[in-house]
Design a protein around this motif. Structure first.
Motif, mmCIF file in Angstrom:
data_model
loop_
_atom_site.group_PDB
_atom_site.id
_atom_site.type_symbol
_atom_site.label_atom_id
_atom_site.label_comp_id
_atom_site.label_asym_id
_atom_site.label_seq_id
_atom_site.Cartn_x
_atom_site.Cartn_y
_atom_site.Cartn_z
ATOM 1 N N ARG A 6 0.886 -1.430 -0.114
ATOM 2 C CA ARG A 6 -0.222 -0.080 0.019
ATOM 3 C C ARG A 6 1.015 1.207 0.039
ATOM 4 N N TYR A 7 0.536 2.077 -0.849
ATOM 5 C CA TYR A 7 1.153 3.415 -1.051
ATOM 6 C C TYR A 7 0.571 4.354 -0.333
ATOM 7 N N PHE A 8 1.186 5.318 0.265
ATOM 8 C CA PHE A 8 0.329 6.545 0.907
ATOM 9 C C PHE A 8 1.186 7.757 0.475
ATOM 10 N N ARG A 12 1.806 7.409 -3.372
ATOM 11 C CA ARG A 12 0.650 7.205 -4.058
ATOM 12 C C ARG A 12 0.333 8.253 -5.286
ATOM 13 N N GLU A 13 0.672 9.441 -5.028
ATOM 14 C CA GLU A 13 0.769 10.223 -6.126
ATOM 15 C C GLU A 13 1.577 9.945 -7.343
ATOM 16 N N ARG A 17 -1.097 4.930 -8.177
ATOM 17 C CA ARG A 17 -1.989 4.013 -7.449
ATOM 18 C C ARG A 17 -1.962 3.771 -5.791
ATOM 19 N N ASP A 18 -2.888 3.530 -5.355
ATOM 20 C CA ASP A 18 -2.771 3.378 -3.758
ATOM 21 C C ASP A 18 -2.128 1.877 -3.210
ATOM 22 N N GLY A 19 -2.078 1.026 -4.355
ATOM 23 C CA GLY A 19 -1.486 -0.212 -3.768
ATOM 24 C C GLY A 19 -1.529 -1.282 -5.063
ATOM 25 N N GLU A 20 -1.035 -2.470 -4.570
ATOM 26 C CA GLU A 20 -0.898 -3.486 -5.401
ATOM 27 C C GLU A 20 -0.668 -4.818 -4.848
ATOM 28 N N ALA A 76 2.755 -1.150 4.252
ATOM 29 C CA ALA A 76 2.483 -0.013 4.065
ATOM 30 C C ALA A 76 3.675 0.947 3.911
#
Length: 84
Positions: A6-8, A12-13, A17-20, A76
């Motif tokens: 999960r990217y925050f 994320r920007e 995407r917010d995750g994979e 995360a």
């Protein structure tokens, strides 16, 4: 093994995407090695992914670089927060 990444915030920007769900096979699956793998996959974000200011949580608990990962873990990636 499969890792839910999960990217925050800034990551994320920048990654878009917010995750994979990442299928990743490594003989020594540590947080540090995962960060290196992600940096290789996203070379434009390598300084942030490898940087010392990035916080990492595994299964919702902060994790050190040498924390071993297991199949199904959620990782995360939390860049430093900015603001005032």
């Amino acid at each position: 093994m499969k890792i839910n990444v999960r990217y925050f915030a800034l990551l994320r920007e920048r990654i878009g995407r917010d995750g994979e769900v990442l299928t990743w096979d490594d003989p020594e699956p540590t947080v540090e090695r995962l960060r290196g793998h992600l940096a290789e996959r996203n070379p434009d974000q390598a300084p942030l992914l490898r940087g010392g200011t990035l916080l990492v949580a595994v299964n919702r608990e902060y994790a050190a670089a040498q924390t071993l990962l297991a199949d199904g873990d959620e990782v995360a990636l939390l860049p430093p927060a900015m603001g005032g």
